[in-house]
Scaffold this motif. Structure first.
Motif, PDB file in Angstrom:
ATOM      1  N   ASP A  23      40.667 -12.868  25.582  1.00 18.93           N
ATOM      2  CA  ASP A  23      39.976 -11.583  25.405  1.00 18.93           C
ATOM      3  C   ASP A  23      38.548 -11.592  25.955  1.00 18.93           C
ATOM      4  O   ASP A  23      37.623 -11.053  25.332  1.00 18.93           O
ATOM      5  N   GLU A  25      37.759 -10.178  29.019  1.00 17.42           N
ATOM      6  CA  GLU A  25      37.968  -9.405  30.240  1.00 17.42           C
ATOM      7  C   GLU A  25      36.672  -8.954  30.893  1.00 17.42           C
ATOM      8  O   GLU A  25      36.632  -8.710  32.101  1.00 17.42           O
ATOM      9  N   HIS A  26      35.570  -8.862  30.124  1.00 16.94           N
ATOM     10  CA  HIS A  26      34.313  -8.373  30.696  1.00 16.94           C
ATOM     11  C   HIS A  26      33.505  -9.480  31.379  1.00 16.94           C
ATOM     12  O   HIS A  26      32.624  -9.172  32.179  1.00 16.94           O
ATOM     13  N   ASP A  46      45.676 -17.841  30.236  1.00 16.76           N
ATOM     14  CA  ASP A  46      45.610 -16.684  29.354  1.00 16.76           C
ATOM     15  C   ASP A  46      46.195 -17.083  28.002  1.00 16.76           C
ATOM     16  O   ASP A  46      47.404 -17.228  27.851  1.00 16.76           O
ATOM     17  N   SER A  49      46.011 -13.309  25.327  1.00 17.33           N
ATOM     18  CA  SER A  49      45.016 -12.225  25.267  1.00 17.33           C
ATOM     19  C   SER A  49      45.685 -10.867  25.068  1.00 17.33           C
ATOM     20  O   SER A  49      46.859 -10.669  25.383  1.00 17.33           O
ATOM     21  N   SER A  52      44.572  -5.499  27.651  1.00 17.08           N
ATOM     22  CA  SER A  52      43.459  -5.134  28.541  1.00 17.08           C
ATOM     23  C   SER A  52      42.929  -6.350  29.288  1.00 17.08           C
ATOM     24  O   SER A  52      42.606  -6.268  30.483  1.00 17.08           O
ATOM     25  N   CYS A  53      42.862  -7.494  28.615  1.00 24.76           N
ATOM     26  CA  CYS A  53      42.420  -8.725  29.276  1.00 24.76           C
ATOM     27  C   CYS A  53      43.514  -9.267  30.180  1.00 24.76           C
ATOM     28  O   CYS A  53      43.247  -9.724  31.298  1.00 24.76           O
ATOM     29  N   THR A  55      45.691  -7.697  31.825  1.00 28.53           N
ATOM     30  CA  THR A  55      45.719  -6.905  33.056  1.00 28.53           C
ATOM     31  C   THR A  55      44.649  -7.372  34.030  1.00 28.53           C
ATOM     32  O   THR A  55      44.901  -7.520  35.236  1.00 28.53           O
ATOM     33  N   VAL A  56      43.444  -7.617  33.515  1.00 30.06           N
ATOM     34  CA  VAL A  56      42.359  -8.131  34.364  1.00 30.06           C
ATOM     35  C   VAL A  56      42.749  -9.472  34.965  1.00 30.06           C
ATOM     36  O   VAL A  56      42.531  -9.722  36.168  1.00 30.06           O
ATOM     37  N   LEU A  57      43.349 -10.346  34.169  1.00 25.82           N
ATOM     38  CA  LEU A  57      43.717 -11.666  34.665  1.00 25.82           C
ATOM     39  C   LEU A  57      44.807 -11.584  35.734  1.00 25.82           C
ATOM     40  O   LEU A  57      44.776 -12.332  36.722  1.00 25.82           O
TER      41      LEU A  57
END
Length: 254
Positions: A23, A25-26, A46, A49, A52-53, A55-57
């Motif tokens: 988590d 993602e930022h 990962d 997570s 939202s995280c 997806t970023v990964l």
């Protein structure tokens, strides 16, 4: 997922940067940018997570030199790193550089750490934090209690900081250790694995590095739960040290 490219190979020294992510993602994008700016491949683990995280990964893993390993449920930092060690070996790495996902560590220091590891490939290259004003005082003072226990449990001052998440491991002794020893899977992982590797005779070299707290404001340190785990870990290690005491004293004398 392909093996490490030929460009990552220098003799028998094939490092891979492994980043456990839960988590963040930022912050993780900037960390990956920093790793890749130095020309290093990285493996994102990962650790279960949120979407939202995740997806970023997945987006980051589309980039050249970025690998992704997804764990279906959260296993803790130690569990994520152990999975990362096995995946790094499968990808052909000989060494793993561990760095946290939250921006505490400066990826610009990665070349220094890898140069030290290449010069002494049998050693752990261990980050020795140099803190700025952002460090929480309670966390800073609490670390010193762990440091004292680590020095007692190794009969040595070789490990300047056992809780820093920025270090380079030689993979062979790490994989041998995780096959035979039960190592803490959460925030007790970093101090326990380095003590146990020290017991096995793996040398430790300390490299000063700046540490700040953290860029996205996300910390997964559980003040009560993780402190209990770390206290239990120190007790286990103390009795383990007592069992090894004759051998540790003999080695120290030599």
């Amino acid at each position: 997922m392909s093996a490490l490219p030929v460009g990552a190979v220098t003799g028998a020294f094939r490092p891979l940067v492994v980043i456990p992510v839960y988590d963040h993602e930022h912050a993780i994008g900037a960390m990956v940018d920093g790793v890749r700016a130095g020309g290093q491949d990285c493996l994102l683990v990962d650790d279960g997570s949120r979407e939202s995280c995740a997806t970023v990964l997945r987006e980051l893993a589309r980039r050249e030199g970025v690998h992704l390993l997804r764990l279906d449920r959260n296993q803790g930092k130690g569990g994520a790193m152990i999975a990362g060690f096995h995946e790094a070996a499968r990808l052909g790495a000989t060494h793993v550089l561990q760095i946290d996902a939250d921006g505490q560590h400066d990826p610009g220091d990665i070349p220094r750490f890898l140069a030290a590891a290449a010069a002494e490939p049998a050693a752990i290259i261990n980050g020795a934090p140099v803190y700025d004003a952002s460090v929480p005082r309670g966390r800073l003072y609490g670390r010193y209690l762990t440091h004292v226990w680590v020095w007692i449990n190794t009969l040595s001052l070789a490990i300047r900081d056992s809780m820093c998440g920025f270090r380079v491991y030689p993979l062979a002794p790490v994989l041998a250790l995780v096959r035979t020893a039960s190592i803490g899977r959460r925030m007790d992982f970093d101090p326990e694995i380095i003590v146990r590797l020290c017991w096995e005779g793996v040398p430790v070299r300390n490299v000063p590095t700046p540490v700040r707290y953290p860029s996205d404001g996300v910390s997964h340190f559980d003040v009560w739960g993780d402190n209990v785990r770390i206290s239990r870990m120190h007790a286990r290690l103390f009795f383990g040290m007592l069992r090894r005491l004759p051998w540790l004293l003999a080695r120290k004398w030599r």
